[in-house]
Design an enzyme around this catalytic site. Structure first.
Site, PDB file in Angstrom:
ATOM      1  N   ILE A   1      -0.377  -2.765   4.286  1.00  0.00           N
ATOM      2  CA  ILE A   1       0.332  -2.157   3.157  1.00  0.00           C
ATOM      3  C   ILE A   1      -0.238  -0.749   3.063  1.00  0.00           C
ATOM      4  CG2 ILE A   1      -1.292  -3.321   1.556  1.00  0.00           C
ATOM      5  CD1 ILE A   1       0.861  -3.126  -0.627  1.00  0.00           C
ATOM      6  N   SER A   2       0.643   0.242   3.033  1.00  0.00           N
ATOM      7  CA  SER A   2       0.196   1.634   3.100  1.00  0.00           C
ATOM      8  C   SER A   2      -0.646   2.015   1.884  1.00  0.00           C
ATOM      9  CB  SER A   2       1.410   2.563   3.171  1.00  0.00           C
ATOM     10  OG  SER A   2       2.214   2.235   4.267  1.00  0.00           O
ATOM     11  N   GLN A   3      -1.428   3.074   2.091  1.00  0.00           N
ATOM     12  CA  GLN A   3      -2.244   3.643   1.020  1.00  0.00           C
ATOM     13  C   GLN A   3      -1.322   4.186  -0.084  1.00  0.00           C
ATOM     14  OE1 GLN A   3      -4.176   7.171   2.398  1.00  0.00           O
ATOM     15  NE2 GLN A   3      -5.386   7.435   0.539  1.00  0.00           N
TER      16      GLN A   3
ATOM     17  N   ARG B   1       1.157  -3.440  -7.656  1.00  0.00           N
ATOM     18  CA  ARG B   1       0.811  -3.493  -6.226  1.00  0.00           C
ATOM     19  C   ARG B   1       0.093  -4.789  -5.900  1.00  0.00           C
ATOM     20  NH1 ARG B   1      -3.375  -0.782  -2.661  1.00  0.00           N
ATOM     21  NH2 ARG B   1      -2.355  -0.245  -0.693  1.00  0.00           N
TER      22      ARG B   1
END
Ligand code: SAH
Length: 214
Positions: free
Chosen positions: A59-61, A33
């Site tokens: 950026i999503s969790q 990530r």
């Protein structure tokens, strides 16, 4: 940076939060990530939080990425449409779990940065384009799965039209950011559509048109 101890802690947290699909967990474990987050946030890449990326997007969790991916029920035969490439992190996760991902983003700079990462990670089953995700990708339809990572007020009709029989679409919907939830839309073998409201979430809005257009 890629931090194995933090990564293991994240995987354990996702398991506790109810992510049980081992293919999804191993995709989270294998896709770095940190390469998808801006330099200033690299040391926080394996925290279970959303982070800012360019052009005011996020950026999503990891939990939300894992949750939505698990709901897609993927396997290597599936052709997936993703709306909102953003950093490309979710796209890279999907690419490990399906045959091919078609991903649409409205910001050219975000798409370029994402494509550089796909290349560096030697991921070859992602096809992208700049466009308005509301319109989907009619030339490649129907899709087995559709994932939307920006919140629309309701299910975009043209996307629903591009979901094949036995298909699953996962998307955040809601009028304002305080009242959004994940919707699971399923089309059965006869073409019949059912919708279920699931987890409460907070996504950036799905915006009409390509960025830079007026
Ligand atoms: N999955 C991405 C999420 C990025 S945020 C990640 O984890 O990094 C949502 C993304 O959707 C943003 O990049 C935003 O630019 C994009 N987006 C919003 N409306 C869109 C539209 N109509 N068509 C395509 N992309 C859109």
């Amino acid at each position: 940076m890629d931090n194995p101890a933090q990564k293991i802690r994240l995987i354990m947290e996702l398991r506790r939060q109810g992510i049980s699909n081992t293919d999804v967990l191993s995709a989270i474990e294998r896709v770095p990530r940190d390469v998808f987050v801006p330099k200033t946030f690299k040391d926080r890449a394996y925290e279970n939080i959303a982070l800012p990326i360019a052009s005011g997007q996020t950026i999503s969790q990891p939990y939300v990425v894992a949750y939505m991916t698990q709901l897609l029920n993927l396997d290597k035969r599936r052709k997936v449409l993703e709306i909102g490439t953003g950093s490309g992190y979710q796209t890279a996760i999907l690419a490990r779990l399906c045959r091919r991902v078609y991903s649409i983003e409205r910001y050219r700079n975000l798409l370029q940065a994402a494509e550089e990462q796909f290349k560096a990670l030697k991921i070859t089953n992602i096809t992208t384009k700049i466009g308005d995700g509301h319109k989907g990708w009619p030339e490649q339809a129907p899709f087995d799965r559709i994932l939307v990572t920006a919140a629309a007020e309701e299910v975009p009709e043209e996307l629903l039209d591009q979901l094949g029989n036995e298909g699953i679409m996962i998307l955040p919907v809601g009028r304002d950011s305080a009242d959004q939830h994940i919707l699971r839309v399923r089309r059965d073998g006869n073409g019949e559509v059912t919708k279920e409201a699931l987890l409460s979430v907070r996504f950036v809005p799905m915006v009409q048109g390509v960025a830079g257009d007026s």
